[in-house]
Design a protein around this motif. Structure first.
Motif, PDB file in Angstrom:
ATOM      1  N   ARG A   1       0.829  -1.207   0.000  1.00 16.80           N
ATOM      2  CA  ARG A   1       0.000   0.000   0.000  1.00 16.80           C
ATOM      3  C   ARG A   1       0.863   1.257   0.000  1.00 16.80           C
ATOM      4  NH1 ARG A   1      -5.187   0.915   0.440  1.00 16.80           N
ATOM      5  NH2 ARG A   1      -5.622  -1.268   0.920  1.00 16.80           N
TER       6      ARG A   1
ATOM      7  N   ASP B   1      -5.138   4.915  -2.706  1.00 20.69           N
ATOM      8  CA  ASP B   1      -6.259   4.715  -3.634  1.00 20.69           C
ATOM      9  C   ASP B   1      -6.125   3.447  -4.468  1.00 20.69           C
ATOM     10  OD1 ASP B   1      -7.321   7.122  -2.759  1.00 20.69           O
ATOM     11  OD2 ASP B   1      -6.240   8.292  -4.283  1.00 20.69           O
ATOM     12  N   ALA B   2      -5.131   2.621  -4.180  1.00 19.07           N
ATOM     13  CA  ALA B   2      -4.923   1.407  -4.977  1.00 19.07           C
ATOM     14  C   ALA B   2      -6.064   0.423  -4.754  1.00 19.07           C
ATOM     15  CB  ALA B   2      -3.592   0.760  -4.608  1.00 19.07           C
ATOM     16  N   SER B   3      -6.414  -0.281  -5.811  1.00 14.10           N
ATOM     17  CA  SER B   3      -7.506  -1.258  -5.726  1.00 14.10           C
ATOM     18  C   SER B   3      -7.024  -2.531  -5.036  1.00 14.10           C
ATOM     19  CB  SER B   3      -7.996  -1.599  -7.132  1.00 14.10           C
ATOM     20  OG  SER B   3      -6.970  -2.260  -7.867  1.00 14.10           O
ATOM     21  N   PRO B   4      -7.952  -3.295  -4.451  1.00 14.38           N
ATOM     22  CA  PRO B   4      -7.553  -4.564  -3.810  1.00 14.38           C
ATOM     23  C   PRO B   4      -6.869  -5.523  -4.767  1.00 14.38           C
ATOM     24  CG  PRO B   4      -9.759  -3.927  -3.131  1.00 14.38           C
ATOM     25  CD  PRO B   4      -9.374  -2.984  -4.214  1.00 14.38           C
ATOM     26  N   ASP B   5      -7.309  -5.548  -6.042  1.00 10.06           N
ATOM     27  CA  ASP B   5      -6.673  -6.449  -7.012  1.00 10.06           C
ATOM     28  C   ASP B   5      -5.219  -6.057  -7.256  1.00 10.06           C
ATOM     29  OD1 ASP B   5      -9.020  -7.831  -7.238  1.00 10.06           O
ATOM     30  OD2 ASP B   5      -9.697  -6.740  -9.024  1.00 10.06           O
ATOM     31  N   ALA B   6      -4.963  -4.753  -7.363  1.00 12.91           N
ATOM     32  CA  ALA B   6      -3.595  -4.290  -7.593  1.00 12.91           C
ATOM     33  C   ALA B   6      -2.718  -4.579  -6.376  1.00 12.91           C
ATOM     34  CB  ALA B   6      -3.594  -2.796  -7.908  1.00 12.91           C
ATOM     35  N   LEU B   7      -3.294  -4.378  -5.192  1.00 13.51           N
ATOM     36  CA  LEU B   7      -2.530  -4.671  -3.977  1.00 13.51           C
ATOM     37  C   LEU B   7      -2.203  -6.156  -3.875  1.00 13.51           C
ATOM     38  CD1 LEU B   7      -4.408  -2.418  -1.379  1.00 13.51           C
ATOM     39  CD2 LEU B   7      -2.093  -2.083  -2.252  1.00 13.51           C
TER      40      LEU B   7
END
Length: 314
Positions: free
Chosen positions: A36, A42-48
């Motif tokens: 993070r 603002d990162a999406s859960p998929d990107a994380l």
């Protein structure tokens, strides 16, 4: 001596492993997610999730630790999570700044402290001794960052002789890189020179009271020879101990001065690695600092035996 060196090598490896393991555990309990921190709030859960899998953060802690330990045995310190480059490269670039800075500061401190401490010991109780003692107390009380600001104001802002910050690579020219280290080395050297001069004064004063020094004086040897050959040589061991301690502290703890002068040294690397929870980078800095402490201790032990024939290691 051989058995002693073997024991020290075993202690060296064990201490490095312990230091790395402690740094590993400490960073695990710190709040914050490296993924993070790298991608932003603002990162999406998929990107994380994808980044965590890429960095190996989704694996259990024991598995990650054993994998890291195996890489360490092979000499691989891993890849920085923050910079995405091998940690060895970052440590090499940081050491190219912090190493010369620490050595330069200690050299400047020794060039000032040894003559002043020697004069104070020979003239103890006199005006020179009082002046040196007073100056050393002032030097120890001055914060290095305050002295650094003062040096910037005088030599950079008003006189324009030296840069106020930044560090050009050594590949761009020796004198430009060396000039960038002059002011921070002076800022670090002042406090070390003060403490070292007090140690030189105390050690030499004790040595000059020994029976062998009185015997040398009774034989009619010149006073300078008595002080340098008999007094200073036998009183230098405590000074070497202090020098080794100060040098390792500079290698690992010059972060304030490095930040003040915007130097990309090991202190800055450690600070940025902790802020970003960059575990491989912080572990690399900790291992390098621990190795510097252990190597300095070993070199000092060998020097003790060279300077004092009475010291023998078994």
């Amino acid at each position: 001596m051989q058995s002693y060196l073997i024991r020290r090598a075993f202690t060296f490896a064990l201490t490095l492993l312990l230091a790395a393991t402690l740094s590993y555990l400490v960073l695990l309990v710190l709040p914050g997610d490296p993924a993070r921190l790298m991608l932003g709030l603002d990162a999406s859960p998929d990107a994380l999730g994808a980044l965590r899998r890429q960095l190996g953060l989704d694996r259990p802690v024991p598995v990650r630790y054993l994998a890291w330990l195996g890489d360490l045995v092979r000499g691989d310190l891993g890849t920085s999570l923050l910079y995405r480059v091998p940690v060895r490269e970052l440590l090499a670039s940081g050491l190219a700044v912090t190493g010369p800075l620490a050595l330069g500061a200690m050299l400047l401190a020794a060039l000032v402290a040894v003559p002043l401490g020697t004069v104070a010991a020979v003239r103890r109780g006199g005006p020179l001794d009082v002046a040196v003692s007073g100056a050393s107390q002032v030097g120890q009380a001055l914060p290095s960052f305050w002295l650094g600001l003062f040096l910037i104001l005088i030599f950079s802002v008003r006189l324009g002789w030296l840069p106020a910050g930044g560090f050009p690579p050594w590949s761009q020219g020796f004198w430009g890189a060396a000039g960038a280290l002059v002011l921070p080395a002076l800022a670090l050297a002042a406090g070390r020179a003060a403490s070292m001069s007090r140690m030189v004064r105390a050690s030499l004063a004790d040595a000059l009271e020994e029976e062998y020094v009185r015997t040398a004086k009774a034989k009619g040897l010149p006073g300078r020879r008595v002080v340098l050959r008999h007094g200073l040589r036998n009183g230098v061991i405590p000074v070497l101990t202090l020098t080794g301690t100060e040098l390792t502290q500079l290698l690992a703890g010059s972060v304030v001065v490095e930040n003040l002068f915007s130097l990309p040294g090991l202190g800055n690397l450690a600070l940025q690695g902790i802020g970003a929870r960059d575990l491989p980078l912080v572990q690399g800095v900790v291992l390098l600092a621990a190795a510097a402490v252990l190597l300095t201790s070993l070199v000092l032990d060998v020097l003790y035996a060279v300077l004092d024939p009475r010291i023998r290691y078994r």
